[in-house]
Design an enzyme around this catalytic site. Structure first.
Site, PDB file in Angstrom:
ATOM      1  N   GLU A 287       0.895  -1.169   0.000  1.00  0.00           N
ATOM      2  CA  GLU A 287       0.000   0.000   0.000  1.00  0.00           C
ATOM      3  C   GLU A 287       0.925   1.208   0.000  1.00  0.00           C
ATOM      4  OE1 GLU A 287      -3.135  -0.742  -0.174  1.00  0.00           O
ATOM      5  OE2 GLU A 287      -3.394  -2.673   0.829  1.00  0.00           O
ATOM      6  N   CYS A 321      -1.648   9.535   2.767  1.00  0.00           N
ATOM      7  CA  CYS A 321      -1.453   8.989   1.427  1.00  0.00           C
ATOM      8  C   CYS A 321      -2.611   9.436   0.535  1.00  0.00           C
ATOM      9  CB  CYS A 321      -1.377   7.480   1.484  1.00  0.00           C
ATOM     10  SG  CYS A 321      -2.744   6.764   2.383  1.00  0.00           S
TER      11      CYS A 321
HETATM   12  P1  NAP Z   1       8.504   4.945   4.598  1.00  0.00           P
HETATM   13  O1  NAP Z   1       9.585   5.897   4.868  1.00  0.00           O
HETATM   14  O2  NAP Z   1       8.458   4.216   3.326  1.00  0.00           O
HETATM   15  O3  NAP Z   1       8.545   3.876   5.820  1.00  0.00           O
HETATM   16  C1  NAP Z   1       7.545   2.901   5.985  1.00  0.00           C
HETATM   17  C2  NAP Z   1       8.078   1.779   6.851  1.00  0.00           C
HETATM   18  O4  NAP Z   1       9.103   1.060   6.155  1.00  0.00           O
HETATM   19  C3  NAP Z   1       8.704   2.233   8.154  1.00  0.00           C
HETATM   20  O5  NAP Z   1       8.353   1.320   9.162  1.00  0.00           O
HETATM   21  C4  NAP Z   1      10.188   2.169   7.845  1.00  0.00           C
HETATM   22  O6  NAP Z   1      10.985   2.051   9.009  1.00  0.00           O
HETATM   23  C5  NAP Z   1      10.219   0.911   7.011  1.00  0.00           C
HETATM   24  N1  NAP Z   1      11.411   0.729   6.176  1.00  0.00           N
HETATM   25  C6  NAP Z   1      12.229   1.658   5.634  1.00  0.00           C
HETATM   26  N2  NAP Z   1      13.206   1.066   4.909  1.00  0.00           N
HETATM   27  C7  NAP Z   1      13.003  -0.271   4.996  1.00  0.00           C
HETATM   28  C8  NAP Z   1      13.672  -1.404   4.471  1.00  0.00           C
HETATM   29  N3  NAP Z   1      14.745  -1.294   3.698  1.00  0.00           N
HETATM   30  N4  NAP Z   1      13.184  -2.627   4.764  1.00  0.00           N
HETATM   31  C9  NAP Z   1      12.083  -2.767   5.532  1.00  0.00           C
HETATM   32  N5  NAP Z   1      11.417  -1.730   6.070  1.00  0.00           N
HETATM   33  C10 NAP Z   1      11.862  -0.491   5.794  1.00  0.00           C
HETATM   34  O7  NAP Z   1       7.084   5.646   4.783  1.00  0.00           O
HETATM   35  P2  NAP Z   1       6.629   6.690   5.882  1.00  0.00           P
HETATM   36  O8  NAP Z   1       7.421   7.929   5.718  1.00  0.00           O
HETATM   37  O9  NAP Z   1       6.590   6.059   7.221  1.00  0.00           O
HETATM   38  O10 NAP Z   1       5.107   6.917   5.444  1.00  0.00           O
HETATM   39  C11 NAP Z   1       4.741   7.766   4.424  1.00  0.00           C
HETATM   40  C12 NAP Z   1       4.478   7.033   3.130  1.00  0.00           C
HETATM   41  O11 NAP Z   1       3.515   6.019   3.320  1.00  0.00           O
HETATM   42  C13 NAP Z   1       3.886   7.934   2.061  1.00  0.00           C
HETATM   43  O12 NAP Z   1       4.478   7.645   0.828  1.00  0.00           O
HETATM   44  C14 NAP Z   1       2.419   7.551   2.061  1.00  0.00           C
HETATM   45  O13 NAP Z   1       1.739   7.837   0.861  1.00  0.00           O
HETATM   46  C15 NAP Z   1       2.491   6.100   2.334  1.00  0.00           C
HETATM   47  N6  NAP Z   1       1.227   5.600   2.872  1.00  0.00           N
HETATM   48  C16 NAP Z   1       0.425   4.811   2.082  1.00  0.00           C
HETATM   49  C17 NAP Z   1      -0.799   4.377   2.557  1.00  0.00           C
HETATM   50  C18 NAP Z   1      -1.730   3.514   1.739  1.00  0.00           C
HETATM   51  O14 NAP Z   1      -2.660   2.949   2.315  1.00  0.00           O
HETATM   52  N7  NAP Z   1      -1.537   3.382   0.440  1.00  0.00           N
HETATM   53  C19 NAP Z   1      -1.202   4.756   3.834  1.00  0.00           C
HETATM   54  C20 NAP Z   1      -0.354   5.553   4.607  1.00  0.00           C
HETATM   55  C21 NAP Z   1       0.857   5.953   4.116  1.00  0.00           C
HETATM   56  P3  NAP Z   1      11.776   3.344   9.598  1.00  0.00           P
HETATM   57  O15 NAP Z   1      10.758   4.300  10.068  1.00  0.00           O
HETATM   58  O16 NAP Z   1      12.575   2.751  10.701  1.00  0.00           O
HETATM   59  O17 NAP Z   1      12.602   3.882   8.465  1.00  0.00           O
END
Ligand code: NAP
Ligand code: MG
Length: 524
Positions: A287, A321
């Site tokens: 997602e 998002c």
């Molecule tokens: P993010 O930076 O991609 O991080 C998401 C998760 O992935 C965090 O728990 C992060 O941990 C982890 N992560 C990072 N690198 C990783 C790796 N190499 N392997 C495994 N896990 C890893 O996203 P965010 O900043 O938290 O959230 C914002 C994003 O989420 C936006 O792009 C938004 O659009 C999207 N989003 C989508 C939806 C949907 O339903 N489509 C809903 C909400 C948000 P760390 O924090 O420790 O880096």
């Protein structure tokens, strides 16, 4: 509160008891904050050698909790615990699993004020959005329970094949995959951890949960609800630490049978590729981000459009998002809509999100805060104009946290890359279009397809639903142009680069994603 059902669409007329409950919870938390929390592996509190302080973006002097910086070893331990718990949990009758998950959801509801207050302090969400995230989590879990029951555990009697001299019974069953990994983002840390976790667990999988580092504390409080509901040790494991090390170790482990990742496009795509380097294909539900358009026709009710756009552009500081990040307006109503948007946006109150009248709290962290400044600079250089905002807030509390102005940009050429890139901040670009066909072309010309909104005549709405490439679409909705989905009403998921499964969470088709089918033919 009996007559009031909290959803993102009803949060605007909240009863007074709700505010009293929230205020008391904030006060209580502020007295006790700063405690240390472990990871939870096989029901045990596990500490790492290295810890980190979880600071509030509201006021970075506040340390909310001390959390563990887990590593690859903790990833392996958590996966081993989930593996060991799988035979027991998957053979627990589904009715019993449903009972335990309903209990967890009801504990979430019982603790809603405490959890909502923690959420406001850790994420910077305003109080109604914080309470909404918590209630949505309970509703997502209830929805998975309801689906399991409605489908009678997904056990389906198939036809009898016409065998001469024999009688065959054919049954289709859906069975859990095994160990499921849930990796969640900071912005809806409760719903986007609890929703997928609830589905995975009802289906009979065991879990390893890895929250965003910015929101490790609130997710630990969710895990406590699962534990306190009586879900057996090892079924739900919780590890904290950097995505790039601990998270990556989880993704690279052959012990993971399935993943739900909610987060950014880049991290999700990398995970998809890494997870694919296996001896066989395993399910991965992604997602991802959005670049959600709102189209406003010359026949629109501009008052509705204004309220809906403002709520979706700036709710949670644009860090949804589903945020409305692009507004495309037909020429003849452009000036009037733009004037209304400016007027309404400037009335939004920015401040401490735990306070009742605050609409906007801070953005999540320093890196997002710096991104905001850089994007505004790019807008400037790219020929855009600031209809509102364009700066960070300074003075008093603002100097302690990450506060940004609600920013509407006009006149930015459609060729500028910020029309296509997810900024994930309170910045929304507004563009003038000659007609609706031009608007639709621009709306669909992005890598994403999550949510979309439209304001116009009844006849035009049919055209909009047919042409728009997005998983969640709204027409003429003042409660939010592109945001505010609720489980059971608006199942949530994206097309194109916004999601991989093509089936929306909190809807009819979601729970089966967590199970594989087995056909059982028995010849008598
Ligand atoms: P993010 O930076 O991609 O991080 C998401 C998760 O992935 C965090 O728990 C992060 O941990 C982890 N992560 C990072 N690198 C990783 C790796 N190499 N392997 C495994 N896990 C890893 O996203 P965010 O900043 O938290 O959230 C914002 C994003 O989420 C936006 O792009 C938004 O659009 C999207 N989003 C989508 C939806 C949907 O339903 N489509 C809903 C909400 C948000 P760390 O924090 O420790 O880096
Ligand atoms: Mg991040």
């Amino acid at each position: 509160m009996a007559d009031f059902k909290l959803t993102y669409a009803t949060m605007f007329n909240s009863p007074e008891e709700l505010h009293t409950g929230f205020d008391q919870a904030v006060e209580k938390i502020k007295k006790n904050m700063g405690q240390e929390y472990g990871m939870l592996i096989n029901g045990q509190e596990v500490k790492a050698d290295v810890k980190f302080d979880d600071h509030s973006p509201v006021n970075t002097d506040w340390v909310l909790a001390k959390m563990q910086k887990g590593n690859a070893k903790h990833a392996q331990e958590a996966l081993a615990a989930a593996r060991a718990a799988f035979p027991g949990w998957s053979h627990t009758p589904w009715q019993k699993r449903v009972e335990l998950l309903r209990k967890a959801a009801s504990l979430i509801e019982e603790r809603i004020f405490e959890l909502g207050a923690a959420m406001a302090l850790e994420v910077g969400k305003n109080r109604m959005e914080s309470l909404g995230d918590v209630q949505e989590t309970a509703d997502l879990i209830y929805y998975s329970c309801y689906q399991m029951e409605k489908n009678n555990g997904y056990i389906v009697e198939m036809g009898k094949d016409p065998l001469v001299g024999y009688e065959a019974r054919n049954v289709s069953v859906l069975r859990p995959y095994g160990v499921w990994l849930v990796v969640s983002p900071f912005n809806f840390p409760f719903a986007l951890t609890g929703g997928p976790s609830g589905a995975a667990l009802v289906a009979g999988n065991t879990l390893v949960i890895k929250p965003a580092t910015d929101t490790a504390w609130i997710v630990r409080l969710l895990v406590d609800c699962f534990r306190d509901a009586g879900i057996p040790d090892g079924v739900v494991n919780f590890v904290t630490g950097p995505g790039s090390t601990l998270g990556q170790a989880l993704v690279d482990s052959p012990e993971v049978d399935g993943v739900t990742f909610t987060g950014s496009f880049d991290v999700g795509m990398k995970m998809f590729q890494d997870f694919g380097k296996r001896n066989y294909v395993r399910p991965i539900i992604l997602e991802l981000g959005g670049k959600n358009p709102v189209i406003v026709s010359k026949n629109a009710d501009l008052e509705r459009a204004t309220i809906g756009i403002i709520r979706s552009a700036f709710g949670l500081q644009g860090q949804k998002c589903s945020a409305a990040s692009r507004v495309l307006v037909e020429d003849s109503v452009y000036d009037e809509l733009v004037a209304r948007l400016k007027d309404t946006a400037e009335k939004l109150v920015i401040g401490d999100p735990t306070e009742k009248n605050t609409y906007n709290g801070p953005v999540i962290n320093k890196s997002s805060y710096n991104d905001f400044k850089n994007f505004c600079e790019e807008v400037n250089q790219g020929g855009g104009k600031f209809l509102t905002g364009g700066h960070v807030k300074t003075g008093g509390l603002f100097d302690k946290g990450y506060y940004c102005e609600n920013t509407f940009v006009t006149d930015l050429p459609f060729t500028h890359h910020l029309w296509k890139e997810e900024m994930f901040l309170p910045i929304t670009t507004i563009g003038k279009v000659k007609n609706l066909d031009d608007a639709m072309k621009i709306a669909n010309d992005v890598n994403y397809g999550l949510t979309a909104g439209f304001y116009g005549s009844a006849e035009e709405t049919e055209w909009f639903f047919d042409k728009i490439e997005a998983g969640v679409t709204y027409a003429n909705r003042p409660q939010g142009a592109t945001t505010g989905a609720w489980p059971g009403f608006q199942p949530f998921g994206g097309w194109k680069g916004s999601g991989s499964s093509g089936k929306n969470a909190g809807g009819h088709y979601y729970l089966p994603l967590y199970m594989h089918e087995q056909i059982r033919t028995l010849v008598k």
